[in-house]
Design a protein around this motif. Structure first.
Motif, PDB file in Angstrom:
ATOM      1  N   ASP A   1       0.819  -1.213   0.000  1.00 32.18           N
ATOM      2  CA  ASP A   1       0.000   0.000   0.000  1.00 32.18           C
ATOM      3  C   ASP A   1       0.856   1.268   0.000  1.00 32.18           C
ATOM      4  OD1 ASP A   1      -2.506   1.239  -0.088  1.00 32.18           O
ATOM      5  OD2 ASP A   1      -2.492   1.598   2.070  1.00 32.18           O
ATOM      6  N   SER A   2       2.066   1.164  -0.524  1.00 29.87           N
ATOM      7  CA  SER A   2       2.982   2.319  -0.593  1.00 29.87           C
ATOM      8  C   SER A   2       3.191   2.970   0.779  1.00 29.87           C
ATOM      9  CB  SER A   2       2.459   3.366  -1.595  1.00 29.87           C
ATOM     10  OG  SER A   2       2.322   2.823  -2.883  1.00 29.87           O
ATOM     11  N   ARG A   3       3.277   2.134   1.813  1.00 30.63           N
ATOM     12  CA  ARG A   3       3.372   2.650   3.172  1.00 30.63           C
ATOM     13  C   ARG A   3       4.566   3.571   3.376  1.00 30.63           C
ATOM     14  NH1 ARG A   3       6.655   1.902   7.084  1.00 30.63           N
ATOM     15  NH2 ARG A   3       6.066   2.312   9.241  1.00 30.63           N
ATOM     16  N   MET A   4       5.748   3.136   2.962  1.00 31.28           N
ATOM     17  CA  MET A   4       6.942   3.954   3.196  1.00 31.28           C
ATOM     18  C   MET A   4       6.928   5.205   2.322  1.00 31.28           C
ATOM     19  SD  MET A   4      10.953   2.823   3.184  1.00 31.28           S
ATOM     20  CE  MET A   4      12.245   4.004   3.604  1.00 31.28           C
ATOM     21  N   LEU A   5       6.494   5.056   1.081  1.00 31.00           N
ATOM     22  CA  LEU A   5       6.401   6.213   0.186  1.00 31.00           C
ATOM     23  C   LEU A   5       5.462   7.261   0.766  1.00 31.00           C
ATOM     24  CD1 LEU A   5       6.795   7.701  -2.517  1.00 31.00           C
ATOM     25  CD2 LEU A   5       4.966   6.257  -3.472  1.00 31.00           C
ATOM     26  N   ARG A   6       4.273   6.826   1.179  1.00 35.26           N
ATOM     27  CA  ARG A   6       3.308   7.760   1.764  1.00 35.26           C
ATOM     28  C   ARG A   6       3.843   8.370   3.048  1.00 35.26           C
ATOM     29  NH1 ARG A   6      -1.712   7.202  -0.594  1.00 35.26           N
ATOM     30  NH2 ARG A   6      -1.986   5.318  -1.863  1.00 35.26           N
ATOM     31  N   GLY A   7       4.465   7.528   3.884  1.00 35.18           N
ATOM     32  CA  GLY A   7       4.986   8.015   5.160  1.00 35.18           C
ATOM     33  C   GLY A   7       6.060   9.071   4.981  1.00 35.18           C
ATOM     34  N   PHE A   8       6.925   8.866   3.975  1.00 37.86           N
ATOM     35  CA  PHE A   8       7.978   9.847   3.712  1.00 37.86           C
ATOM     36  C   PHE A   8       7.386  11.169   3.238  1.00 37.86           C
ATOM     37  CE2 PHE A   8      10.821  11.869   0.582  1.00 37.86           C
ATOM     38  CZ  PHE A   8      11.859  12.235   1.442  1.00 37.86           C
ATOM     39  N   ILE A   9       6.501  11.099   2.252  1.00 41.25           N
ATOM     40  CA  ILE A   9       5.929  12.328   1.696  1.00 41.25           C
ATOM     41  C   ILE A   9       5.100  13.075   2.744  1.00 41.25           C
ATOM     42  CG2 ILE A   9       4.295  13.229  -0.003  1.00 41.25           C
ATOM     43  CD1 ILE A   9       5.258  11.057  -1.939  1.00 41.25           C
ATOM     44  N   GLU A  10       4.264  12.341   3.479  1.00 42.63           N
ATOM     45  CA  GLU A  10       3.402  12.992   4.468  1.00 42.63           C
ATOM     46  C   GLU A  10       4.193  13.582   5.637  1.00 42.63           C
ATOM     47  OE1 GLU A  10       0.632   9.958   5.530  1.00 42.63           O
ATOM     48  OE2 GLU A  10      -0.370   9.960   3.567  1.00 42.63           O
TER      49      GLU A  10
ATOM     50  N   ILE B   1       2.143  14.344  -3.165  1.00 40.26           N
ATOM     51  CA  ILE B   1       2.980  15.529  -2.932  1.00 40.26           C
ATOM     52  C   ILE B   1       2.108  16.758  -2.699  1.00 40.26           C
ATOM     53  CG2 ILE B   1       4.623  17.089  -4.056  1.00 40.26           C
ATOM     54  CD1 ILE B   1       5.786  14.554  -5.453  1.00 40.26           C
ATOM     55  N   ASP B   2       1.102  16.932  -3.542  1.00 37.15           N
ATOM     56  CA  ASP B   2       0.202  18.082  -3.403  1.00 37.15           C
ATOM     57  C   ASP B   2      -0.546  18.038  -2.074  1.00 37.15           C
ATOM     58  OD1 ASP B   2       0.970  18.943  -5.917  1.00 37.15           O
ATOM     59  OD2 ASP B   2      -0.738  18.019  -6.943  1.00 37.15           O
ATOM     60  N   LYS B   3      -1.039  16.865  -1.715  1.00 44.21           N
ATOM     61  CA  LYS B   3      -1.813  16.720  -0.481  1.00 44.21           C
ATOM     62  C   LYS B   3      -0.978  17.038   0.755  1.00 44.21           C
ATOM     63  CE  LYS B   3      -4.763  13.431   1.994  1.00 44.21           C
ATOM     64  NZ  LYS B   3      -5.293  12.047   2.021  1.00 44.21           N
ATOM     65  N   ALA B   4       0.325  16.741   0.689  1.00 47.88           N
ATOM     66  CA  ALA B   4       1.214  16.980   1.828  1.00 47.88           C
ATOM     67  C   ALA B   4       1.655  18.436   1.931  1.00 47.88           C
ATOM     68  CB  ALA B   4       2.437  16.072   1.730  1.00 47.88           C
ATOM     69  N   GLY B   5       1.229  19.280   0.981  1.00 42.95           N
ATOM     70  CA  GLY B   5       1.633  20.678   1.009  1.00 42.95           C
ATOM     71  C   GLY B   5       3.038  20.903   0.494  1.00 42.95           C
ATOM     72  N   LEU B   6       3.457  20.023  -0.414  1.00 45.76           N
ATOM     73  CA  LEU B   6       4.792  20.111  -1.005  1.00 45.76           C
ATOM     74  C   LEU B   6       4.684  20.515  -2.468  1.00 45.76           C
ATOM     75  CD1 LEU B   6       6.145  16.754   0.468  1.00 45.76           C
ATOM     76  CD2 LEU B   6       6.925  19.031   1.176  1.00 45.76           C
ATOM     77  N   GLN B   7       5.797  20.943  -3.030  1.00 47.88           N
ATOM     78  CA  GLN B   7       5.873  21.254  -4.449  1.00 47.88           C
ATOM     79  C   GLN B   7       7.145  20.650  -5.033  1.00 47.88           C
ATOM     80  OE1 GLN B   7       6.424  25.436  -5.303  1.00 47.88           O
ATOM     81  NE2 GLN B   7       7.526  25.790  -3.389  1.00 47.88           N
ATOM     82  N   VAL B   8       7.091  20.315  -6.310  1.00 50.23           N
ATOM     83  CA  VAL B   8       8.256  19.780  -7.016  1.00 50.23           C
ATOM     84  C   VAL B   8       9.056  20.947  -7.572  1.00 50.23           C
ATOM     85  CG1 VAL B   8       9.053  18.277  -8.875  1.00 50.23           C
ATOM     86  CG2 VAL B   8       6.957  17.702  -7.627  1.00 50.23           C
ATOM     87  N   VAL B   9      10.315  21.044  -7.144  1.00 45.39           N
ATOM     88  CA  VAL B   9      11.163  22.138  -7.622  1.00 45.39           C
ATOM     89  C   VAL B   9      12.221  21.641  -8.607  1.00 45.39           C
ATOM     90  CG1 VAL B   9      10.797  23.534  -5.563  1.00 45.39           C
ATOM     91  CG2 VAL B   9      12.701  21.897  -5.617  1.00 45.39           C
TER      92      VAL B   9
END
Length: 406
Positions: A316-325, A360-368
């Motif tokens: 369920d993309s646990r680590m990916l989600r955990g890192f981004i969030e 990324i968007d949901k976490a309030g981040l942007q791709v630079v």
């Protein structure tokens, strides 16, 4: 009561038992019979397919040959299934039925109309079944890890590296033993990493950096700072070592696996950068914030079947989600999070294109910034690979992330 599983069998008219070892966490076979050089391969194959373990008492090298013979029979059976699937697909086409191109390959059970996602799941299922059957050929180990069989090699060091100091006699699958030996050789000779000017020596069960493209992405990226960095899920320590070699003064590297942390500690010391890196057992982030946070999570959202697969499969993309969030809470103002990800899961239909951007968007981040690289490992161009259609499209990317300004 013992705190480990036991395996039991009847030999010389007596019921015997020993400690069962399995790094993958597989249970011992419920039925075990003693076997030696006299057993025909066809009889052995029938028994192991039925779930009967064969405790080997014959010549060690003959056991290796029997394991190869069992593997050939598994592959031959899969080829027959693939042939039937191809015949059915041909019949369907002749009847005017629409079919998707079959990805049937040896050792994979397929159907005539199959998607790449179905092919992936069938491939995993076939691998698991193959491992289960081949895991039924068993070897005895003495308390000191010596093998009481004719022509047996010295396995003491390879077993000690994984199991720890020997305490009592045990039984283990021959397939696992061969894996220990292979891992021991990799650990001894190491994996050359040109960007490091040295080698990484992986431990058994710790993902080896044989896919060098993600290392190259980190080696070529412009550092936002040389003061402090977090390396999330360090594994062998390869990225922490690379950051240190690039001049980052202090790195905090985390991992949940004690074996991975031990492996990283040895590699960092060998490379002469251990004073710059603090290793910490943690689920994702250490406490505090850093101006650079790096993570190379598992790429495929599926359940791992063993410890080594945990570096590739992320349920369920646990680590990916955990890192981004969690990233916004661990970046200093203006800091960058570096996410290294392959899009292989997207080509398998296991993750929708755009899902990562949505996280990324949901976490309030942007791709630079985003840098892509094509894989160079042999399977990326292997047309015989059952997942070649996805592998040939795969791209690995370094996503540079920052917290959005309010």
């Amino acid at each position: 009561m013992s705190d480990y599983p036991l395996i039991s069998w009847t030999e010389a008219g007596e019921i015997r038992s020993a400690r069962w070892r399995s790094e993958a966490g597989n249970p011992p076979p419920k039925t075990v019979v003693v076997a030696d050089d006299r057993i025909p391969a066809d009889v052995a194959y029938k028994l192991v397919c039925e779930g009967t373990g064969l405790l080997w008492r014959g010549d060690y090298q003959n056991a290796r040959q029997l394991l190869q013979a069992l593997a050939r029979r598994i592959d031959k059976k899969s080829e027959r299934k693939s042939g039937k699937a191809a015949d059915k697909a041909a019949a369907d086409r002749a009847a005017g039925k629409k079919t998707i191109k079959s990805v049937a390959q040896p050792a994979i059970s397929t159907i005539s109309t199959i998607s790449i996602t179905q092919a992936f799941h069938q491939h995993r299922q076939a691998q698991a079944q193959r491992a289960r059957i081949l895991g039924m050929l068993l070897l005895p180990l003495e308390a000191d890890y010596s093998v009481p069989l004719r022509r047996a090699p010295d396995l003491v060091q390879a077993c000690t590296e994984v199991y720890g100091p020997g305490e009592q006699a045990s039984v283990v699958s021959m397939r696992e033993v061969l894996g220990l030996v292979g891992a021991h050789e990799w650990r001894k000779k190491g994996v050359p990493i040109p960007a490091l000017g040295g080698s990484i020596h992986p431990y058994y069960g710790v993902f080896s950096p044989v896919r060098g493209e993600y290392v190259d992405l980190i080696a070529q990226a412009v550092l936002p700072t040389v003061d402090l960095a977090f390396d999330i899920g360090t594994g062998t320590g390869v990225l922490a070592a690379l950051l240190a070699k690039r001049g980052v003064k202090r790195i905090v590297a985390t991992d949940q696996s004690e074996r991975a942390l031990d492996c990283a500690a040895e590699n960092l010391k060998r490379l002469g950068v251990n004073k710059q890196v603090e290793l910490m057992r943690a689920d994702l982030f250490p406490a505090g914030r850093a101006p650079l946070v790096v993570c190379n999570p598992p790429w495929v959202p599926a359940k791992p079947s063993s410890a080594i697969e945990a570096a590739v499969y992320d349920p369920d993309s646990r680590m990916l989600r955990g890192f981004i969030e969690g990233l916004p809470e661990h970046l200093t103002p203006g800091g960058e999070g570096w996410l290294i990800m392959s899009d292989f899961a997207e080509h398998l239909g296991l993750r929708a294109r755009g899902d990562i951007q949505a996280m990324i968007d949901k976490a309030g981040l942007q791709v630079v910034g985003k840098t892509d690289i094509k894989p160079r490992h042999p399977r990326a161009s292997d047309a015989e690979d059952p997942l070649s259609a996805a592998r040939m499209k795969e791209v690995t990317s370094l996503w540079k992330l920052k917290v959005k300004k309010v």
